[in-house]
Write a protein that holds these residues in place. Structure first.
Motif, PDB file in Angstrom:
ATOM      1  N   GLN A  25      13.732  25.246 -13.429  1.00 10.37           N
ATOM      2  CA  GLN A  25      13.246  24.554 -12.237  1.00 10.37           C
ATOM      3  C   GLN A  25      11.748  24.226 -12.370  1.00 10.37           C
ATOM      4  OE1 GLN A  25      14.471  27.072  -8.892  1.00 10.37           O
ATOM      5  NE2 GLN A  25      16.358  25.905  -8.721  1.00 10.37           N
ATOM      6  N   TRP A  26      11.308  23.308 -11.514  1.00 10.54           N
ATOM      7  CA  TRP A  26       9.908  22.857 -11.552  1.00 10.54           C
ATOM      8  C   TRP A  26       9.002  23.736 -10.702  1.00 10.54           C
ATOM      9  CZ3 TRP A  26       7.779  19.544 -14.762  1.00 10.54           C
ATOM     10  CH2 TRP A  26       8.561  18.541 -15.343  1.00 10.54           C
ATOM     11  N   VAL A  27       7.909  24.167 -11.313  1.00 10.32           N
ATOM     12  CA  VAL A  27       6.871  24.871 -10.571  1.00 10.32           C
ATOM     13  C   VAL A  27       5.603  24.014 -10.629  1.00 10.32           C
ATOM     14  CG1 VAL A  27       5.386  26.910 -10.507  1.00 10.32           C
ATOM     15  CG2 VAL A  27       7.788  27.162 -11.045  1.00 10.32           C
ATOM     16  N   ALA A  28       5.050  23.728  -9.462  1.00  7.70           N
ATOM     17  CA  ALA A  28       3.779  22.994  -9.421  1.00  7.70           C
ATOM     18  C   ALA A  28       2.658  24.012  -9.259  1.00  7.70           C
ATOM     19  CB  ALA A  28       3.769  22.009  -8.265  1.00  7.70           C
ATOM     20  N   ILE A  29       1.619  23.861 -10.068  1.00  2.24           N
ATOM     21  CA  ILE A  29       0.479  24.774  -9.975  1.00  2.24           C
ATOM     22  C   ILE A  29      -0.741  23.967  -9.536  1.00  2.24           C
ATOM     23  CG2 ILE A  29      -0.944  26.462 -11.207  1.00  2.24           C
ATOM     24  CD1 ILE A  29       1.615  27.214 -12.602  1.00  2.24           C
ATOM     25  N   SER A  30      -1.199  24.241  -8.335  1.00  7.09           N
ATOM     26  CA  SER A  30      -2.344  23.518  -7.792  1.00  7.09           C
ATOM     27  C   SER A  30      -3.612  24.318  -8.087  1.00  7.09           C
ATOM     28  CB  SER A  30      -2.141  23.340  -6.288  1.00  7.09           C
ATOM     29  OG  SER A  30      -3.274  22.751  -5.727  1.00  7.09           O
ATOM     30  N   GLY A  78       1.112  20.441 -13.264  1.00  2.00           N
ATOM     31  CA  GLY A  78      -0.171  20.996 -12.826  1.00  2.00           C
ATOM     32  C   GLY A  78      -1.035  19.975 -12.120  1.00  2.00           C
ATOM     33  N   ILE A  79      -1.798  20.439 -11.140  1.00  3.71           N
ATOM     34  CA  ILE A  79      -2.748  19.580 -10.433  1.00  3.71           C
ATOM     35  C   ILE A  79      -4.133  20.209 -10.587  1.00  3.71           C
ATOM     36  CG2 ILE A  79      -3.334  18.443  -8.230  1.00  3.71           C
ATOM     37  CD1 ILE A  79      -0.113  20.170  -8.159  1.00  3.71           C
ATOM     38  N   ASN A  85      11.574  14.428  -9.864  1.00  2.00           N
ATOM     39  CA  ASN A  85      12.838  13.906  -9.331  1.00  2.00           C
ATOM     40  C   ASN A  85      13.250  14.614  -8.038  1.00  2.00           C
ATOM     41  OD1 ASN A  85      15.083  12.275  -9.284  1.00  2.00           O
ATOM     42  ND2 ASN A  85      16.321  13.632 -10.589  1.00  2.00           N
ATOM     43  N   GLY A  86      12.294  14.692  -7.093  1.00  2.00           N
ATOM     44  CA  GLY A  86      12.645  15.252  -5.784  1.00  2.00           C
ATOM     45  C   GLY A  86      11.696  16.310  -5.245  1.00  2.00           C
ATOM     46  N   GLY A  87      10.721  16.692  -6.057  1.00  2.00           N
ATOM     47  CA  GLY A  87       9.756  17.695  -5.578  1.00  2.00           C
ATOM     48  C   GLY A  87       9.835  18.989  -6.361  1.00  2.00           C
ATOM     49  N   ALA A  88       8.773  19.770  -6.273  1.00  2.00           N
ATOM     50  CA  ALA A  88       8.717  21.026  -7.027  1.00  2.00           C
ATOM     51  C   ALA A  88       9.496  22.115  -6.294  1.00  2.00           C
ATOM     52  CB  ALA A  88       7.261  21.456  -7.219  1.00  2.00           C
TER      53      ALA A  88
END
Ligand code: NAD
Ligand code: ZN
Length: 361
Positions: free
Chosen positions: A185-190, A213-214, A250-253
């Motif tokens: 799954q996708w993990v976003a790291i801000s 990553g952001i 494709n739909g959000g983290a």
């Protein structure tokens, strides 16, 4: 072991006051404490918040405070009731210096949530000094590099790189667990190229997640990619960050680990978290709120949870990832005397990875 009576440390006597590199007394360990000769200490953004007085929790001044809570070194003395340590062991000072071990949260092993928590570099003099005390049951046990390990015979470099694991590593590892993401799954790291972020990318990858990553500024994307991140969004250039993340994933983290110290980045996560996903709040900007639209949150059923360092098991596990070479700390070593400059760079968001101070310089 010969322990001196005075030592070098960096003190401050009030919030935003002068950071003084000076001779101070070596603390005497209490009956249940160990005394650690700190070799290296990471510099966490929390140390900057503490110095500035950003949080609704007073820093102790008696008359000064010594910051720092990512200290790695050697046990040189201990109180008469200490068990499980011997002189010469490697030990780490963590943010959680001690907790009461009697309350409901301690009983449930949520020791960082203890109302009596004693915090290194905040309510207890920390690791920006050559000798620091820590409650024996809470101090981190740092294994000695074994024969065959890449660190064998390189103990100095080993202790320097392990220092950031003692807060940043433990914290992001626990936060990733709290995201309840599944492998793939996708993990976003801000805040992906800062001290916590650069380790979060690596732990996430090692745990089988895909990482977006952001962050923004010079060299950040390069570091992010070096840490194993897949997609980088530069917040200084991208006009619509949520749209870019939703498209790329494709739909959000599925999970968001919010480790930036920017309030604006926090609420933004509610616009790119996936339906039924989890936002994990970690970064602690002053007076900040996470605003979430109630209609969106109900209909998308996403969760917003807080995560605060980790307990003793998280500590052991986070260190184990490091021992096995699954994560490396992107560090730059400077002398303890350079702490004021490190704070300036940190406030400007210019640091790549983590600064580690060498307490002998
Ligand atoms: P850091 O300064 O090393 O990294 C922060 C990163 O965020 C920087 O790379 C910066 O460029 C980036 N950033 C700034 N604005 C951004 C934005 N709008 N969007 C995305 N990224 C942005 O700091 P750190 O040491 O990694 O600490 C981060 C935060 O985590 C601090 O607030 C610290 O107090 C907190 N913290 C919390 C815990 C906990 O247990 N919850 C533990 C340790 C640290
Ligand atoms: Zn920290």
């Amino acid at each position: 072991m010969a322990v001196p009576t005075t030592q070098k440390g960096v003190t401050f006597y009030e919030n935003n006051g002068a950071l003084k590199y000076e001779d101070i007394k070596v603390p005497t360990p209490k009956a249940d404490e160990i005394l650690i000769n700190i070799k290296y200490s990471g510099v966490c953004h929390t140390d900057l918040h503490a110095w500035k007085g950003d949080w609704p929790l007073p820093v102790k001044f008696d008359p000064y405070c010594v910051g720092g809570h990512e200290g790695a070194g050697v046990v040189v003395a201990m109180g008469e009731n200490v068990k499980g340590w011997k002189l010469g062991d490697y030990a780490g000072i963590k943010w959680l210096n001690g907790s009461c071990m009697n309350c409901e949260e301690c009983e449930l092993s949520n020791e960082s949530n203890c109302p009596e928590a004693d915090l290194s570099g905040y309510t207890h003099d920390g690791s920006f000094q050559q000798y620091a005390t820590g409650l024996a049951v809470q101090a981190a046990h740092i294994p000695k590099p074994s024969e065959g390990s890449e660190w064998y015979g390189k103990d100095d470099a080993y202790l320097a790189e392990i220092a950031p694991i003692l807060c940043a590593g433990i914290t992001v590892f626990k936060a990733l667990k709290s995201s309840e993401c599944a492998p793939g799954q996708w993990v976003a790291i801000s805040g992906a190229a800062g001290g916590l972020g650069s380790l979060a990318v690596q732990y996430a990858k090692a745990m089988g997640f895909r990482v977006i990553g952001i962050d923004g500024g010079e060299g950040k994307e390069e570091l992010f990619k070096k840490c194993g991140g897949e997609i980088f969004i530069d917040f200084t250039k991208e006009k619509d960050i949520p749209a870019a993340i939703v498209k790329a994933t494709n739909g959000g983290a599925h999970g968001v680990i919010s480790v930036s110290a920017a309030e604006s980045a926090i609420s933004q996560a509610t616009h790119y978290v996936r339906t039924n996903g989890t936002i994990v709040l970690v970064g602690l900007p002053a007076n900040a709120y996470c605003k979430s639209n109630v209609f969106d949150q109900v209909v998308k059923s996403y969760k917003i949870v807080g995560s605060y360092v980790g307990n003793r098991a998280d500590t052991r596990e986070a260190l184990d990832f490091f021992e096995r070479g699954l994560v490396r700390s992107p560090i730059k070593i400077v002398g303890l005397t350079e702490l004021p400059r490190v704070f300036e760079e940190m406030a400007a968001g210019k640091i790549l990875g983590r600064y580690v101070v060498d307490t002998s310089k």
